[in-house]
Every structure is written in C-alpha cells, then in structure tokens.
Motif scaffolding. Structure first.
Motif, short mmCIF file in Angstrom:
data_model
loop_
_atom_site.label_atom_id
_atom_site.label_comp_id
_atom_site.label_asym_id
_atom_site.label_seq_id
_atom_site.Cartn_x
_atom_site.Cartn_y
_atom_site.Cartn_z
N UNK A 1 20.88 60.54 -12.36
CA UNK A 1 19.35 59.87 -11.86
C UNK A 1 19.21 61.12 -10.43
N UNK A 2 20.04 61.59 -10.30
CA UNK A 2 19.92 62.62 -8.99
C UNK A 2 19.38 64.04 -9.35
N UNK A 3 18.95 64.24 -10.65
CA UNK A 3 18.24 65.39 -10.77
C UNK A 3 17.39 65.19 -11.68
N UNK A 4 16.27 66.43 -11.83
CA UNK A 4 15.25 66.56 -12.85
C UNK A 4 15.32 67.58 -13.59
N UNK A 5 15.44 67.65 -14.98
CA UNK A 5 15.39 69.11 -15.53
C UNK A 5 14.05 68.92 -16.57
N UNK A 6 14.01 70.29 -16.98
CA UNK A 6 12.45 70.53 -17.60
C UNK A 6 12.93 71.58 -18.91
N UNK A 7 12.03 71.18 -19.80
CA UNK A 7 11.80 72.33 -20.98
C UNK A 7 10.70 72.75 -21.31
N UNK A 8 10.15 73.61 -21.99
CA UNK A 8 8.71 74.17 -22.36
C UNK A 8 8.82 74.22 -23.72
N UNK A 9 7.64 74.08 -24.51
CA UNK A 9 7.56 74.29 -25.89
C UNK A 9 6.21 75.20 -26.02
N UNK A 10 6.54 76.15 -26.90
CA UNK A 10 5.56 77.04 -27.50
C UNK A 10 5.98 78.32 -27.96
N UNK A 11 6.94 78.93 -27.20
CA UNK A 11 7.14 80.35 -27.60
C UNK A 11 8.33 80.35 -28.77
N UNK A 12 8.93 79.24 -28.98
CA UNK A 12 10.22 79.40 -29.72
C UNK A 12 11.27 79.75 -29.13
N UNK A 13 12.47 79.50 -29.83
CA UNK A 13 13.78 80.01 -29.19
C UNK A 13 14.17 81.33 -29.89
N UNK A 14 15.48 81.32 -30.35
CA UNK A 14 15.87 82.47 -31.13
C UNK A 14 14.80 82.86 -32.36
N UNK A 15 14.73 81.63 -33.21
CA UNK A 15 14.06 82.12 -34.47
C UNK A 15 12.77 81.84 -34.41
N UNK A 16 11.85 82.75 -34.78
CA UNK A 16 10.51 82.60 -34.65
C UNK A 16 9.44 82.42 -36.15
N UNK B 1 6.78 70.67 -31.49
CA UNK B 1 6.88 70.01 -30.46
C UNK B 1 7.86 69.08 -30.41
N UNK B 2 8.16 68.15 -31.57
CA UNK B 2 9.43 67.22 -31.85
C UNK B 2 10.79 67.87 -32.00
N UNK B 3 10.89 69.02 -32.75
CA UNK B 3 11.88 69.68 -33.18
C UNK B 3 12.52 70.63 -31.75
N UNK B 4 11.44 71.07 -31.22
CA UNK B 4 11.84 71.83 -30.11
C UNK B 4 12.48 70.97 -28.85
N UNK B 5 11.91 69.72 -28.79
CA UNK B 5 12.60 69.02 -27.82
C UNK B 5 13.75 68.54 -28.38
N UNK B 6 14.03 68.20 -29.60
CA UNK B 6 15.40 67.68 -29.81
C UNK B 6 16.59 68.85 -29.58
N UNK B 7 15.98 70.27 -29.85
CA UNK B 7 16.73 71.24 -29.72
C UNK B 7 17.11 71.61 -28.29
N UNK B 8 16.08 71.32 -27.39
CA UNK B 8 16.38 71.56 -25.86
C UNK B 8 17.40 70.57 -25.46
N UNK C 1 13.29 65.33 -18.27
CA UNK C 1 12.32 64.53 -17.09
C UNK C 1 10.99 64.86 -17.29
N UNK C 2 10.90 66.38 -17.64
CA UNK C 2 9.38 67.16 -17.75
C UNK C 2 9.52 67.83 -18.87
N UNK C 3 8.40 67.82 -19.70
CA UNK C 3 8.09 68.68 -20.88
C UNK C 3 7.12 69.12 -20.77
#
Length: 327
Positions: free
Chosen positions: A75-90, A102-109, A119-121
C-alpha cells in the motif's frame, strides 16, 4: 515530500518519482538500481515508473526483484507499466494496443514486477491500427479484474485522449486518468496549451518525463561532453543529435548564467520550474548515481527562489512559451 492528487482521482502521488528508462537493466548495475530505489523510497517517493519496452522487459525484471527483496508494504508504493512497444519478442500480436496485446502485456508485466496488480497502466503511444473502442474496453476489463487500478496514455495528442474519454462515456466505462508527456523548458506545448481543456474539464493527471531534457538542462552538456552519459549509449545517436542541437545549447548556456546568479545548480532550477506548474501531478526523475538522485530529491526546497520575476527571465531566455490556441 509533497504529495499531489493524480488529476481528479483520489490517488496521492509524490511530487517526485523515480523512472527506470535507459538505466535499469541497461546503463546501471542491479546493485545501483536497488540503491536508487531505497534512496527514493526513504525520501518519500511513492511512485516507480516502468514499461514493457524498457530494456525489452529487463527493466521490469530488475525492479521486480528489488520490490520483492525490499518487502515494502504494497500500500506504500505505486508502480506502473506501459504497453505498446512490446518486450523482448516483437511478433505481430506482441506490440500495439489490441485487446490481445494489452491484456497479455499486463499479465507479463505483473510477472516481471512480481506484483498482483499495477497501480498505473499506460498506453505508451497511440495505435493507429487498433480501434480506440477496443483499447478502452481492454483497459476496462483489466480494471474489473483488479489487475490495474488506473489507466492512462503517454505521448497522445489532446484529440486522441478526448476520443478515449468520449468512448468511455458512451459505453459507461472508466476513462483515462492520466497522461505521461515529456515536459521541460524546451518541450512545453502539450502541458501549457494543448491539454488545458483536458485539465479543466476532465481533471487529467500527469506523470511528466524528461524534466531535464535528456540531461541537457542538467548543465553537464554545456561543454559538449557526453562521455559516460545516456547520450553515449549505443543506439542513442538520434537523442544525442537532437539534444545537443546548437540553438538549444545556446539557450541553455544563457540559462546557466541565470542559475549561477541566483546560486542554484542548473538542474535544480530546471526541475523546480517544472514543479511550479500546477498541472504536474508528479515529475519522474532518472538517475544513474545515488548522489545525483539525493541532490535532485531536495528540489522542493528551492521552489520559493523561482519568483515571478525569475520565471519571466527564464521565459525570455528560452523563448519556448507556447502561444495559447484560441478556443
């Protein structure tokens, strides 16, 4: 530390946050990354920014290990990820803003960051190939599943954000809460002109990045020396050429003189200037050394030195204040 509401949401973000672009999993060792997060957290920073595209997912892996080892209260921290560019595989469905990615990238993050929810996506860029309705619905699905708490955009135009807001209202979905734009003394139009309607009418929050214009406003490049900096990294030639353009350097040299006159390091002057804008919810700091981060984390103390007179002088030197669009 000062805490600000993320736009009209109830979420309180520290005015200063820590980002991992170009550093975690790339420019700095994992040990230094751990040290930086500890320094930031101890100073009251509660937001740590990341993305699937940073070091092709390695940045999130590094941050995830650190978060697990630190055992901070979730509860003491906020962490984000962003989706668009892909991770290792493109692959064809491993990038962009389709419902699938969007959904698979969230699960991977979530796996890389070793957390149960983000907290933020952010939608890291607009996707011209995907209907906005599809992306808004995908984000809403993740919100309902409790995998994300707020969603937003990064480097979208005002009209693109408005379209997402309109779609969310049309279908009674939850729209974007925040945008992550570049904002600094050289890049001002979005925050000071284009987004004004979004701030006023829709309460959009902002998590601004590059407040030092890739280090140009830190004062270290006024000599033109980029050795051991992010501009010296392989693949960053485009950033180096743009950042060190002659017209920009000239303005920064003049700004350095003003900073010297009021007894402030150029970096602190530039950071304090960003925080003076009431539409900045949080300012993301990047760092490769803990001494540099500790210094920048004290910037809130110097904001009172930026009087109206000094702010006018800054505008005069930079010549970057946008002309307001007529509505």
């Amino acid at each position: 530390m000062e805490y600000r509401r993320l736009g009209k949401s109830g979420l309180q973000v520290s005015a200063l946050s820590l980002g991992s672009w170009l550093t975690f999993g790339n420019q700095i060792s994992d040990k230094v990354a751990d040290e930086l997060m500890g320094v930031a957290y101890d100073a009251g920073v509660n937001f740590f920014d990341n993305a699937e595209g940073y070091a092709e997912g390695k940045s999130e892996l590094v941050m995830g290990k650190i978060l697990k080892a630190k055992q901070w209260d979730r509860e003491s921290f906020i962490v984000s990820s962003k989706v668009f560019f892909g991770a290792e595989n493109k692959g064809p469905n491993q990038m962009g803003l389709s419902r699938k990615h969007v959904i698979e990238a969230c699960n991977a993050a979530l796996k890389r960051l070793q957390v149960d929810y983000l907290d933020l996506y952010f939608c890291h860029r607009p996707d011209k190939q995907t209907p906005i309705e599809e992306t808004v619905w995908a984000m809403n699905t993740l919100l309902q599943q409790g995998k994300i708490l707020y969603w937003g955009t990064s480097e979208w135009s005002a009209s693109e954000i408005m379209e997402a807001i309109s779609v969310s209202k049309q279908f009674n979905l939850i729209g974007p809460t925040m945008e992550q734009p570049q904002y600094n003394l050289l890049e001002r139009n979005k925050l000071e002109n284009e987004y004004l309607h979004l701030f006023k009418e829709h309460g959009l929050g902002t998590t601004i990045w590059s407040p030092l214009a890739s280090g140009l406003l830190s004062g270290k490049y006024t000599t033109g020396d980029t050795k051991d900096t992010r501009l010296d990294l392989k693949g960053m030639e485009w950033l180096k050429d743009r950042t060190l353009a002659a017209d920009r350097m000239k303005k920064v040299e003049e700004l350095q003189k003003l900073a010297d006159k009021i007894g402030l390091p150029l970096a602190k002057l530039s950071l304090a200037w960003c925080l003076k804008n009431p539409n900045v919810s949080t300012m993301i700091l990047g760092a490769s050394k803990s001494a540099q981060l500790k210094e920048n984390l004290t910037v809130l103390e110097v904001i009172p030195l930026l009087t109206d007179e000094i702010m006018e002088k800054i505008d005069e030197i930079m010549g970057t204040k946008p002309k307001l669009a007529a509505f």
